[in-house]
Motif scaffolding. Structure first.
Motif, mmCIF file in Angstrom:
data_model
loop_
_atom_site.group_PDB
_atom_site.id
_atom_site.type_symbol
_atom_site.label_atom_id
_atom_site.label_comp_id
_atom_site.label_asym_id
_atom_site.label_seq_id
_atom_site.Cartn_x
_atom_site.Cartn_y
_atom_site.Cartn_z
ATOM 1 N N SER A 271 0.811 -1.220 0.000
ATOM 2 C CA SER A 271 0.000 0.000 0.000
ATOM 3 C C SER A 271 0.841 1.265 0.000
ATOM 4 C CB SER A 271 -0.961 -0.005 1.189
ATOM 5 O OG SER A 271 -0.274 0.119 2.414
ATOM 6 N N THR A 285 -6.561 1.262 0.717
ATOM 7 C CA THR A 285 -5.645 0.412 -0.050
ATOM 8 C C THR A 285 -5.284 -0.835 0.745
ATOM 9 O OG1 THR A 285 -4.737 2.448 -1.006
ATOM 10 C CG2 THR A 285 -3.528 0.407 -1.406
ATOM 11 N N VAL A 288 -8.075 -3.272 0.407
ATOM 12 C CA VAL A 288 -8.199 -3.870 -0.916
ATOM 13 C C VAL A 288 -7.242 -5.048 -1.097
ATOM 14 C CG1 VAL A 288 -7.858 -3.456 -3.392
ATOM 15 C CG2 VAL A 288 -9.115 -1.791 -2.009
ATOM 16 N N VAL A 289 -6.017 -4.928 -0.577
ATOM 17 C CA VAL A 289 -5.021 -5.988 -0.801
ATOM 18 C C VAL A 289 -5.012 -7.045 0.304
ATOM 19 C CG1 VAL A 289 -3.571 -4.345 -2.058
ATOM 20 C CG2 VAL A 289 -3.090 -4.796 0.360
ATOM 21 N N GLN A 291 -7.008 -9.504 1.514
ATOM 22 C CA GLN A 291 -7.330 -10.920 1.324
ATOM 23 C C GLN A 291 -6.239 -11.650 0.535
ATOM 24 O OE1 GLN A 291 -11.546 -10.650 -0.124
ATOM 25 N NE2 GLN A 291 -11.860 -12.241 1.405
ATOM 26 N N GLN A 292 -5.681 -10.993 -0.481
ATOM 27 C CA GLN A 292 -4.637 -11.651 -1.256
ATOM 28 C C GLN A 292 -3.386 -11.883 -0.411
ATOM 29 O OE1 GLN A 292 -4.867 -13.041 -4.211
ATOM 30 N NE2 GLN A 292 -7.025 -12.407 -4.368
ATOM 31 N N ASN A 337 -11.040 -4.327 -5.923
ATOM 32 C CA ASN A 337 -9.671 -4.531 -6.388
ATOM 33 C C ASN A 337 -9.003 -3.181 -6.619
ATOM 34 O OD1 ASN A 337 -10.532 -3.682 -9.082
ATOM 35 N ND2 ASN A 337 -11.489 -5.718 -9.213
ATOM 36 N N LEU A 338 -7.735 -3.221 -6.972
ATOM 37 C CA LEU A 338 -6.982 -1.977 -7.173
ATOM 38 C C LEU A 338 -7.487 -1.199 -8.377
ATOM 39 C CD1 LEU A 338 -3.321 -3.145 -6.416
ATOM 40 C CD2 LEU A 338 -4.823 -1.774 -4.948
ATOM 41 N N LEU A 376 1.248 -11.003 -6.224
ATOM 42 C CA LEU A 376 0.306 -10.312 -5.349
ATOM 43 C C LEU A 376 -0.307 -9.098 -6.062
ATOM 44 C CD1 LEU A 376 1.792 -10.128 -1.725
ATOM 45 C CD2 LEU A 376 -0.416 -11.082 -2.419
ATOM 46 N N CYS A 380 -4.304 -8.497 -7.280
ATOM 47 C CA CYS A 380 -5.106 -7.424 -6.685
ATOM 48 C C CYS A 380 -5.695 -6.473 -7.725
ATOM 49 C CB CYS A 380 -4.277 -6.641 -5.675
ATOM 50 S SG CYS A 380 -3.867 -7.540 -4.178
#
Length: 381
Positions: A271, A285, A288-289, A291-292, A337-338, A376, A380
């Motif tokens: 992030s 941010t 958003v990331v 879970q991955q 997502n991003l 990753l 995302c």
């Protein structure tokens, strides 16, 4: 249960609704007679800021304010703030706001008395020892969001405007002398900011809890911080006037920032460069990331997060925890997502290179490499 307290961190924390009224006394305790209030542009015109300046003026402390602070503050903001501090003959800083105002305010207090350039104090090895500790001005911190926890932190995150990299500037005396945590100041936060800052607090707690480093006190604080977020962020998001939920979120923010001295991880390593280059909201941010990153770390943290899930009342162990994060993001309106967040045509190689240089990497349970971090970022998007 009373939600008013005085805590010692060693920072003295004055916690409770209405305690902004003690701002002049907090300055006196810190030894500040001519404060410069540092905040961001958006906050500078709001009633909570103007009423705080009124309190300072009534106490004979003036009403000086610096508000040229970007959402991701840069060394340009810092230079302007330092100049105003020096020109005004100030002797301390009131860092007021969310992460940007708090980080920039602390940095102004730190740099105003230094002779070396800012980047000489980046959080690398023992670079912090380069600073003249006696020249660091006292700080009173007043958070107006519940997420970053910068009010109890020993660092500031500053974006290099030339390289578009987020850098961490560290010194133990970044820690404020007095903190006023008044949940009434967060009541006016819009739902989107409540969600993003709240998920920042959750990310701090989650990454600290999963970090492989040894720090049992931080471990316990991180777990309880996650519980406070789980039980109160949806309430604060739905009803911003709920002062009890706001207070618990303010506690969770401070707990997360205290806990992450144990370490952060890939969530923050990703992030930071995304925010620096694409100017996204930091906490959003992180969400958003998240879970991955959980999937990447699963082989190492599955059992640990199963214990956390049980404590949090989430069924299904790791899988249940993973699903809960997705459900919470959806409830809070977090982008999926991003790409939805606004990250368009990213330079993946550059983001990966920056992420791998980020100090947060060292706390990730799984060793971060060019290959897995590239995967990753792509997952995302």
């Amino acid at each position: 249960m009373s939600l008013t307290a005085n805590w010692s961190y060693p920072t003295a924390i004055r916690f409770g609704a209405g305690r902004i009224a003690e701002i002049a006394d907090a300055c006196a305790v810190a030894g500040i007679k001519k404060p410069l209030l540092v905040t961001d542009k958006g906050l500078s015109y709001l009633p909570i800021t103007q009423s705080t300046l009124d309190l300072l003026e009534a106490a004979g402390l003036g009403r000086a304010m610096f508000a040229d602070v970007d959402p991701n503050p840069t060394e340009i903001n810092a230079e302007a703030g330092i100049k105003m501090y020096r020109d005004g003959g100030h002797d301390g800083v009131i860092a007021f706001g969310g992460g940007s105002g708090l980080d920039l305010g602390k940095l102004v207090a730190f740099m105003a008395g230094q002779t070396r350039p800012l980047w000489d104090f980046e959080d690398i090895g023992d670079w912090w020892t380069r600073a003249d500790a006696d020249a660091i001005a006292p700080i009173v911190a007043v958070p107006t969001t519940a997420g970053t926890g910068s009010e109890v932190g020993r660092a500031s995150v500053i974006t290099n405007s030339v390289t578009h990299e987020k850098k961490i500037i560290f010194h133990p005396k970044f820690l404020p002398t007095v903190v006023i945590c008044d949940p009434e100041l967060t009541v006016g936060m819009p739902p989107m900011i409540t969600a993003g800052t709240g998920m920042d607090a959750f990310a701090h707690c989650l990454e600290a809890f999963c970090s492989p480093h040894y720090h049992p006190m931080s471990q316990g604080m991180a777990l309880e911080g996650m519980r406070l977020v789980k039980e109160n962020l949806p309430i604060a998001y739905k009803d911003g006037s709920n002062i009890e939920a706001r207070a618990h979120m303010m506690s969770a923010a401070a707990m997360g920032a205290t806990a992450f001295q144990k370490g952060l991880g890939a969530i923050h390593a990703m992030s930071h460069p995304i925010g620096a280059v694409h100017h996204t909201h930091h906490g959003t941010t992180n969400a958003v990331v998240m879970q991955q990153v959980l999937l990447l770390n699963r082989p190492v943290v599955e059992e640990r997060l199963a214990h956390a899930a049980a404590y949090l009342g989430i069924e299904g162990g790791f899988d249940g925890f993973y699903a809960y994060v997705g459900e919470l993001n959806a409830y809070l309106g977090i982008p999926a997502n991003l790409t939805e967040l606004g990250v368009k045509d990213p330079d993946i190689d550059a983001l990966v290179a920056s992420a791998l240089q980020d100090p947060s990497c060292g706390g990730n349970p799984v060793t971060l490499t060019k290959e897995n971090v590239t995967a990753l970022f792509n997952a995302c998007l």
